[in-house]
Motif scaffolding. Structure first.
Motif, short mmCIF file in Angstrom:
data_model
loop_
_atom_site.label_atom_id
_atom_site.label_comp_id
_atom_site.label_asym_id
_atom_site.label_seq_id
_atom_site.Cartn_x
_atom_site.Cartn_y
_atom_site.Cartn_z
N SER A 57 -12.30 -88.70 89.23
CA SER A 57 -13.27 -87.75 88.76
C SER A 57 -12.51 -87.47 87.31
CB SER A 57 -13.21 -86.31 89.58
OG SER A 57 -13.78 -85.33 88.87
N THR A 58 -11.14 -87.13 87.46
CA THR A 58 -10.38 -87.19 85.96
C THR A 58 -10.59 -88.18 85.27
OG1 THR A 58 -8.82 -85.61 87.20
CG2 THR A 58 -8.29 -86.49 84.93
N ARG A 59 -10.40 -89.31 85.47
CA ARG A 59 -10.63 -90.68 84.93
C ARG A 59 -12.01 -90.82 84.26
NH1 ARG A 59 -12.50 -95.56 86.23
NH2 ARG A 59 -11.77 -97.36 85.03
N GLY A 60 -13.00 -90.52 85.25
CA GLY A 60 -14.34 -90.49 85.00
C GLY A 60 -14.45 -89.58 83.72
N MET A 61 -14.17 -88.32 83.56
CA MET A 61 -14.32 -87.33 82.51
C MET A 61 -13.63 -87.87 81.51
SD MET A 61 -12.17 -84.95 80.77
CE MET A 61 -10.82 -84.54 81.84
N LEU A 62 -12.35 -88.29 81.58
CA LEU A 62 -11.68 -88.92 80.48
C LEU A 62 -12.42 -90.01 79.64
CD1 LEU A 62 -8.05 -88.98 81.49
CD2 LEU A 62 -8.83 -87.66 79.85
N LEU A 63 -12.93 -91.03 80.57
CA LEU A 63 -13.71 -92.00 79.97
C LEU A 63 -15.10 -91.47 79.24
CD1 LEU A 63 -13.26 -94.88 82.80
CD2 LEU A 63 -12.44 -94.86 80.28
N GLY A 97 -3.90 -89.67 71.90
CA GLY A 97 -3.57 -88.19 71.68
C GLY A 97 -4.85 -87.35 71.13
N GLU A 98 -5.81 -88.25 70.76
CA GLU A 98 -6.98 -87.41 70.27
C GLU A 98 -7.89 -87.21 71.54
OE1 GLU A 98 -8.58 -86.17 67.67
OE2 GLU A 98 -6.91 -86.43 66.51
N LEU A 99 -7.70 -88.01 72.40
CA LEU A 99 -8.53 -87.88 73.90
C LEU A 99 -7.84 -86.99 74.69
CD1 LEU A 99 -10.65 -88.70 75.84
CD2 LEU A 99 -9.25 -90.49 76.82
N ALA A 100 -6.53 -86.73 74.58
CA ALA A 100 -5.86 -85.84 75.45
C ALA A 100 -6.15 -84.06 74.84
CB ALA A 100 -4.19 -86.02 75.25
N ALA A 101 -6.45 -84.19 73.48
CA ALA A 101 -6.30 -82.91 73.01
C ALA A 101 -7.92 -82.31 73.16
CB ALA A 101 -6.59 -83.19 71.38
N LEU A 102 -8.71 -83.64 73.17
CA LEU A 102 -10.21 -83.19 73.61
C LEU A 102 -10.46 -82.76 74.96
CD1 LEU A 102 -12.38 -86.11 72.01
CD2 LEU A 102 -12.35 -83.50 71.34
N ALA A 103 -9.41 -83.39 75.96
CA ALA A 103 -9.67 -83.14 77.21
C ALA A 103 -8.94 -81.81 77.66
CB ALA A 103 -9.17 -84.15 78.29
N GLY A 104 -8.10 -81.36 76.95
CA GLY A 104 -7.13 -80.23 77.37
C GLY A 104 -5.98 -80.64 78.02
N MET A 105 -5.45 -81.94 77.94
CA MET A 105 -4.59 -82.41 78.75
C MET A 105 -3.41 -82.82 77.85
SD MET A 105 -6.71 -84.85 81.27
CE MET A 105 -5.19 -85.55 82.20
N SER A 106 -2.04 -83.28 78.46
CA SER A 106 -1.02 -83.68 77.96
C SER A 106 -1.25 -85.45 77.64
CB SER A 106 0.28 -83.41 78.50
OG SER A 106 0.18 -84.22 80.00
N LYS A 107 -0.47 -85.96 76.69
CA LYS A 107 -0.43 -87.16 76.61
C LYS A 107 -0.11 -87.90 77.92
CE LYS A 107 0.02 -87.57 71.58
NZ LYS A 107 0.85 -88.02 70.36
N SER A 108 0.79 -87.52 78.34
CA SER A 108 1.44 -88.12 79.68
C SER A 108 0.39 -88.08 80.80
CB SER A 108 2.48 -87.32 80.03
OG SER A 108 2.70 -86.08 80.39
N GLY A 109 -0.42 -87.08 80.72
CA GLY A 109 -1.52 -86.86 81.87
C GLY A 109 -2.41 -87.91 81.60
N VAL A 110 -2.73 -88.42 80.33
CA VAL A 110 -3.66 -89.20 80.18
C VAL A 110 -3.21 -90.59 80.32
CG1 VAL A 110 -5.10 -90.26 78.08
CG2 VAL A 110 -4.89 -87.82 78.00
#
Length: 210
Positions: free
Chosen positions: A15-21, A39-52
């Motif tokens: 589910s998280t991967r689908g949201m990120l994609l 970095g930009e995706l992490a910011a948009l998703a409200g996640m850390s870079k390591s989480g992405v």
């Protein structure tokens, strides 16, 4: 405390991967695939870079999976519904109409059209991947056209490869026409498709009435 079932963990990760994609695809429609970054995706998703990074091993992997994600959505929205139509011209027309609908539903731009422009002059794995996806789509268009010929809806001399090329050109034209004549771009595209298929229509069978 017992750990959650593996299926629950897997479902949450998917589910998280689908949201990120999905968010990466939105980003790509605005800034192109080359503008998609961890970095930009992490910011948009409200996640850390390591989480992405936990979902994508590299930026290249993210970009490739984003394109595949959009390809899957395109197939689901454009191609699969057309299979409910009878083989031949009705199915081909359904594909094109759904294609026009897809373009209208993405006013910020088409990821595939952008990818073709971004990677056409850049040899490498991504260019090959874009070419492979586009090639498979053209094969599907050619097969749908060939069915229309086999069903007697289009003239026997019709070249499926040429029709696929012309349909792609018309849809690319629709993308551009939305910029300089947005009021009637879609109507013009539909007229152009109707004219193209009419010019290749099979001649009506001669009447046998006395």
């Amino acid at each position: 405390m017992n750990p959650p079932p593996a299926t629950a963990v897997t479902s949450k990760g998917a589910s998280t991967r689908g949201m990120l994609l999905d968010r990466a695809a939105d980003m790509a429609s605005r800034v192109g695939l080359e503008g998609v970054t961890i970095g930009e995706l992490a910011a948009l998703a409200g996640m850390s870079k390591s989480g992405v990074f936990a979902h994508f091993g590299s930026r290249e992997d993210l970009v490739r999976q984003t394109l595949d994600w959009v390809a899957g959505q395109f197939v689901d929205a454009v191609f699969l519904p057309s299979l409910r139509q009878p083989r031949g011209l009705p199915r081909l027309q359904a594909i094109v109409e759904a294609w026009i609908g897809w373009i209208g539903a993405h006013p910020e731009g088409c990821v595939f059209l952008g990818a073709a422009l971004e990677y056409d002059g850049r040899p490498g794995p991504m260019r090959e991947h874009v070419a492979a996806l586009t090639g498979r789509w053209h094969q599907a268009l050619e097969q749908a056209t060939a069915m229309a010929v086999a069903q007697g809806h289009l003239a026997a001399a019709t070249d499926p490869a040429l029709i696929a090329f012309q349909l792609q050109a018309l849809m690319d034209g629709l993308h551009h026409a939305r910029l300089y004549r947005p009021a009637d771009a879609t109507a013009l595209a539909r007229r152009a498709v109707t004219d193209l298929l009419a010019r290749h229509a099979a001649a009506a069978a001669p009447s046998t009435a006395s």
